[in-house]
Design an enzyme around this catalytic site. Sequence first.
Site, mmCIF file in Angstrom:
data_model
loop_
_atom_site.group_PDB
_atom_site.id
_atom_site.type_symbol
_atom_site.label_atom_id
_atom_site.label_comp_id
_atom_site.label_asym_id
_atom_site.label_seq_id
_atom_site.Cartn_x
_atom_site.Cartn_y
_atom_site.Cartn_z
ATOM 1 N N HIS A 71 0.667 -1.147 -0.218
ATOM 2 C CA HIS A 71 0.079 0.029 -0.097
ATOM 3 C C HIS A 71 0.814 1.197 -0.016
ATOM 4 O O HIS A 71 0.075 2.555 0.110
ATOM 5 C CB HIS A 71 -0.925 -0.121 1.124
ATOM 6 C CG HIS A 71 -2.035 -0.733 1.107
ATOM 7 N ND1 HIS A 71 -2.693 -1.984 2.491
ATOM 8 C CD2 HIS A 71 -2.680 -1.819 -0.027
ATOM 9 C CE1 HIS A 71 -3.422 -2.786 2.332
ATOM 10 N NE2 HIS A 71 -3.294 -2.763 0.041
ATOM 11 N N LYS A 105 -3.018 -8.982 -6.881
ATOM 12 C CA LYS A 105 -2.765 -9.498 -7.916
ATOM 13 C C LYS A 105 -4.194 -10.439 -7.794
ATOM 14 O O LYS A 105 -4.585 -10.439 -6.575
ATOM 15 C CB LYS A 105 -1.873 -10.485 -8.169
ATOM 16 C CG LYS A 105 -1.739 -11.067 -9.576
ATOM 17 C CD LYS A 105 -1.020 -10.185 -10.513
ATOM 18 C CE LYS A 105 -1.185 -11.252 -11.553
ATOM 19 N NZ LYS A 105 -0.535 -10.557 -12.625
#
Length: 472
Positions: free
Chosen positions: A66, A108
């Site tokens: 993040h 992903k």
Amino acid sequence: MKNLEEYSLFDDVSKVVDHAASHMDIHPGLLDQIKQCNSVYKFNFPLRNGDGTYQVIEGFRVQHSHHKLPVKGGIRFSSFVNEEEVKGLAALMTYKCALVNIPYGGAKGGVTIDPTKYNTDQLERITRRYTSELIKKKFIGPAIDVPAPDYGTGSREMAWIVDTFEAFNPEVINAKGCVTGKPLSQHGIEGRTEATGMGVFIGIREAVSVKEDMDALGLNVGLAGKKIIVQGLGNVGYYSAKFLQEAGAKIIGIAEYNGGIWNEDGIDVDDIKRHQVANKGFKGYGKGTFIEDSMSLLLYPCDILIPAALENQITLKNAAKVQAKIIGEAANGPVTQDADKILLEKGIMIIPDMYLNAGGVTVSYFEWLKNLSRVSFGKLEKRYDMKKYDLLLESIEKATGDTFSEEQKDIIVRGASERDLVNSGLEETMVTAYHHMNGVRKEKNIKDLRTAGFIVALERIAISYMDLGIFP
Ligand code: NAD
């Protein structure tokens, strides 16, 4: 050899990161933070079959880092999808984006199904349900997490995803930016289909432009006459081969899962592609020798070998026999870690996947920007530029008495289209990243580009954390 349950792609990626970090001065706590996956979401949902029976489907979305938001990464539909694989691929996305300086963290997703075993209706229901599971936990959104196609998914699935997201979020004005790789009619972008192959071409062109590096390999500078073998003539392989051939390289071998083709004088890429589509393979193609065992083609002499099909193709089994001088990793993970060491000892240059196939995410980034601004690139300035350049040419003609040909005028005056701008941004991204990575390799006296690429990526991610004051 490790079996599938023991093998962890995520552990493999972490090892490469540790190796790169050993060349850097990085706080161990910060390195641990960078390596770990920030959020892992694993879920199950039911699929009702036509005969009234049910099947429980397993899905994943992993947000690795993040440090930049939103996070970005494809969604894979494959029966081999498992948590360690999705975590590893998410981590690779973080490092890839950092290396080419695209402002995303890595992510992903995956669904553990063999998509060839499901009909279109089932695939649509799986994709829409997968999307609503992500929406429920706020794991998708133009500011949060932006998926894209990957193995087993394409623009059709992306269209279902954006449609589902919009249905649940009618008030989100930038909703189209919740996913990239969409069809053009759903606000996709010109040039996305060929973007990865174009990036592969640019990356290889840059690598062979450096005289010092080519001298070390005993190769001439430039693409002209370079002999190339490609594995996989799908999206990435076809466009890579096509652009390289147009730039003067010679495609002498192409390997597919059902046989290869070889011709030392060169194979016309569009011609063989037409034959492949019409005949479901290369058998019967008159302008080359058919090679039954296509894996053997990877070991033929050539200047550049481009694996553009699958992971795990050059391994302990065949690495010592590779005769190429350069390997361009167009696919994700085509060279195993063990093979990597052997190839480096043989003096082969490996252009790593994290760099070479970054064209796809780069143009996805442009698609997302287009969706946020809600206007096509070039739309506002195109006519203005055309008038300006028209006036400029007229003044030059008047002042010099010379006249430009219609062809010259057309090239100079034509305002940039969306495709022109996408290709320009892609070229800038790939060229800059290559020379930065190669510069770090030389500066730190490192043998391989992969380690140098990870160093560049780690430095950028580390700075993001340090600038927040979280780590010293
Ligand atoms: P694709 O399905 O369009 O093409 C893959 C090709 O490889 C197909 O023609 C297939 O028949 C062939 N193939 C399969 N097994 C083979 C084998 N054993 N030997 C030789 N050929 C074989 O897929 P793609 O989109 O071109 O992706 C190829 C690779 O590039 C994958 O590793 C993918 O993760 C990576 N990649 C793709 C993109 C993208 O934008 N498409 C972006 C980044 C990375």
